[in-house]
Structures are given as structure tokens and as C-alpha cells.
Design a protein around this motif. Structure first.
Motif, PDB file in Angstrom:
ATOM      1  N   ARG A 126      29.989  32.753  45.628  1.00  0.00           N
ATOM      2  CA  ARG A 126      30.204  34.069  46.900  1.00  0.00           C
ATOM      3  C   ARG A 126      29.844  33.944  48.173  1.00  0.00           C
ATOM      4  O   ARG A 126      30.887  34.232  48.451  1.00  0.00           O
ATOM      5  N   GLN A 130      34.223  34.647  47.149  1.00  0.00           N
ATOM      6  CA  GLN A 130      35.090  35.315  45.627  1.00  0.00           C
ATOM      7  C   GLN A 130      33.753  36.484  45.348  1.00  0.00           C
ATOM      8  O   GLN A 130      32.846  36.534  45.312  1.00  0.00           O
ATOM      9  N   GLN A 131      34.415  37.192  44.780  1.00  0.00           N
ATOM     10  CA  GLN A 131      34.686  38.404  43.569  1.00  0.00           C
ATOM     11  C   GLN A 131      33.476  37.682  42.396  1.00  0.00           C
ATOM     12  O   GLN A 131      34.029  37.397  41.528  1.00  0.00           O
ATOM     13  N   ARG A 166      23.302  44.159  40.778  1.00  0.00           N
ATOM     14  CA  ARG A 166      23.619  43.818  41.699  1.00  0.00           C
ATOM     15  C   ARG A 166      22.604  43.243  42.275  1.00  0.00           C
ATOM     16  O   ARG A 166      21.989  43.516  42.984  1.00  0.00           O
ATOM     17  N   LEU A 210      37.029  41.146  39.690  1.00  0.00           N
ATOM     18  CA  LEU A 210      35.968  39.565  39.913  1.00  0.00           C
ATOM     19  C   LEU A 210      37.732  38.184  39.719  1.00  0.00           C
ATOM     20  O   LEU A 210      38.389  38.820  39.270  1.00  0.00           O
TER      21      LEU A 210
END
Length: 344
Positions: A126, A130-131, A166, A210
Motif C-alpha cells: 500500500r 498499490q490497491q 477499509r 485491486l
């Protein structure tokens, strides 16, 4: 004309100076270019680890020098097989899928730190922008939600699926604890229900786009790992172990299972490898590293050797794992992404 590559050169130095040699190493079955060991091991040392006979080492050196000079080599770089297990309807590896990489974190042995490695790998990815999502596949013993401090129950998404919670850092998380009235309530389920829950966590959750979905799995080689290997479009497996020989023995069962189901092992992580004092003294509490042995067995790189850190334990218990930073875990994430890039 490039400098002649010899067996006593350090692998990391070779690939840094001559990037074209990366595919040669991998084509010969040496994944050390994305391996923590490769930063200090020579070409000859890597060949010994992977049990190369003298003639194969000689051919490797010949090909490395050819690649460094832009010439044709004797091998075609190998692509690691992508494991789908028994083909079920959910195992859709379409190139336009929303989740680019589905990676399982496995061990076979309990207590070696699979959830910890999953969590910190997600945090490091992250930080790279990055997702990332985490599917907590340990249905009866989930810990990911507590580690990230995600509280409350998932709601219905705009698409009619389950909206994952989240973390503070933006990591999407789904864990069985989110669906319980109290996190201490037991989940007394048999294998088929556990398998069904894992499949629903993948198919019914609205994960969105993602780069990585990390699947944290419970120990063993039974229902949960088999479900992930057979029913999810799995792109690879990260194996977690510890230096203790007893743990290594059980982890080998997991490795054999992945290989039997034609899975792709991305790499090996050795957790609890040592303890370091404030003065920089190192103590191998659980014995000497078995990383080289696991590398030899899997043919996959050693992505990292991780120390015991009491500060990390405190942050995990407080649900603040994203506040932790250590070079070891950034190196782990870098080796992980480099390996996947090479395998493509």
C-alpha cells in the motif's frame, strides 16, 4: 565488451550491472535474483544451494556472459506454472478481471506468523501506491481485523455485494470477526461451511479494482487451503516458515500440497529468524536458518528473513499495524513484486 562474469561474483551485483541476466538465472532454475540470499551469495553458492552439477554451472556462466553481451543464450526463460488446482467455475483468470493478482499466504504450521506476514506485506504494498485487499481465510481463528483496527460490520455495496471495511491506510479487509456479535464468539463449523464462507468472501464481496488480493490461510492442508487452491483464480502462494526444524517439517507438507495441485510458489518467508538487541547483537532463538533448504525444495526465492520485534507485537495488539515500519518488510515487498514481475 562486458566484464567477464565468473562464479565468485555476487548474484545481486551481476543482475544490477547486467539486467538481461535476470531471465537467464530464472531460466536455469535459479530464482536468487529476487531472493534475500542473492544480495550476498555468489553464483557458485546459488548453484550449490540448488544442487547444480559442474556442467550445469558451466553452462549457466556461459549463458550469463552471452546475455551480458547481448548474444543468444542456450535457454528460453521458464515461466512458473500458474496453479488453478481442480478447475471449478470460480477459477476465472480472465485478463480483464478487476483483481490483478490473487496471492495466498500459507504455511501448514500454526504460529509461524502467516497473518503477520500477510498484514505487513499488505502495508508495504500500500505504501508503494498499490490497491490492496486482504481476505482473512482463517474462518475459525481470524486475526486480521484486530490487527488493522477495523471495527463494525460490512454493509451492502452499490452493486449489491458486500462492501469490505477499509483500514486507516486504505486496505480493504474482510474477516469473519466482522460478522460476529462479539469477536470472542466461536465459529463452530465443519469443513463444507468453512469452504463455502471462503468462496463467498471472494465472490460476494465487492472488492473493486485491486492490484493485489492477499488471502491469509489457516494452518494445515485440508479444507480451507484446498478451497483456495481449487476455487479461486490463484496466481501464486507465499510460504511462511520459522527456523525451528519441527516447523520446517510441517511446512514441507504444505509445499508438497501446493506442488501436487500444480500451484506456483512465489517465494518463501522465514519469520522469527532472529532477535536483535538495541546494541545490534543477534540471537537465533529458534536455531539456525532453514531458508536455503526451503529454497532448494521449492525452487522459489527466499523473499525475506524477518526478526522478532516486541514493538510490532504491541502495535498489532492495538490494531495499529500500519504504523510499523522496518527495512526488513520493505525488502520483503520489493522482492515479492520483483518476483511476480519476472514470472510474468
Amino acid at each position: 565488451m562486458a566484464e567477464t562474469i565468473t562464479t565468485d561474483m555476487v548474484i545481486h551485483d551481476v543482475v544490477t550491472k547486467y539486467p538481461a541476466t535476470v531471465k537467464v538465472f530464472h531460466g536455469h532454475g535459479l530464482p536468487c535474483t529476487a531472493c534475500a540470499v542473492g544480495a550476498r551469495e555468489s553464483v557458485a553458492g546459488g548453484a550449490r544451494t540448488h544442487r547444480f552439477p559442474p556442467e550445469k554451472l558451466e553452462l549457466l556462466i556461459k549463458d550469463l556472459n552471452a546475455a551480458a553481451n547481448g548474444e543468444v543464450t542456450s535457454i528460453t526463460p521458464k515461466k512458473a506454472p500458474v496453479g488453478r488446482g481442480v478447475p471449478l467455475t470460480m477459477a476465472n483468470g480472465a485478463p480483464d478481471r478487476k483483481i490483478k493478482q490473487v496471492i495466498a499466504i500459507m504455511s501448514g504450521k500454526g504460529g509461524v506468523g502467516k497473518s503477520l506476514v500477510t498484514g505487513l506485506l499488505a502495508v508495504s504494498l500500500r505504501r508503494q501506491g498499490q490497491q490492496v485487499g486482504i481476505l482473512d481465510g482463517d474462518i475459525t481463528g481470524p486475526s486480521i481485523a484486530r490487527m488493522f483496527g477495523t471495527k463494525g460490520q460490512p454493509t451492502k455495496s452499490a452493486n449489491g455485494g458486500i462492501e469490505p471495511l477499509r483500514s486507516k491506510g486504505g486496505i480493504k479487509v474482510v474477516s469473519m470477526n466482522m460478522f460476529l456479535e462479539k469477536e470472542s464468539d466461536p465459529v463452530v463449523w465443519r469443513g463444507p461451511m468453512i469452504s463455502s464462507a471462503i468462496k463467498q468472501f471472494y465472490s460476494d464481496v465487492d472488492w473493486g479494482n485491486l492490484d493485489y488480493l492477499l488471502v491469509d490461510l489457516p494452518p494445515g492442508t485440508s479444507d480451507a487451503p484446498m478451497t483456495v487452491m481449487q476455487a479461486l483464480p490463484l496466481d501464486g502462494v507465499v510460504i511462511v516458515s520459522s527456523p525451528q526444524m519441527l516447523a520446517t517439517m510441517i511446512v514441507m507438507k504444505c509445499i508438497n500440497m501446493v506442488q501436487q495441485l500444480k500451484g506456483s510458489i512465489v517465494g518463501v518467508v522465514e519469520n522469527m529468524s532472529y532477535f536483535e538487541t538495541p546494541k545490534g547483537e543477534r540471537y537465533e532463538i529458534f536455531g539456525s536458518s532453514n531458508g536455503a533448504e526451503l529454497v532448494g525444495m521449492t525452487g522459489a526465492p527466499l523473499l525475506g528473513t524477518l526478526p522478532i520485534d516486541s514493538a510490532l507485537t504491541t502495535l498489532c495488539d492495538a490494531g495499529r499495524v500500519e504504523e510499523y515500519y522496518a527495512e526488513h518488510y520493505e525488502e520483503l515487498a520489493a522482492n515479492f513484486t520483483n518476483t511476480l514481475r519476472i514470472k510474468r
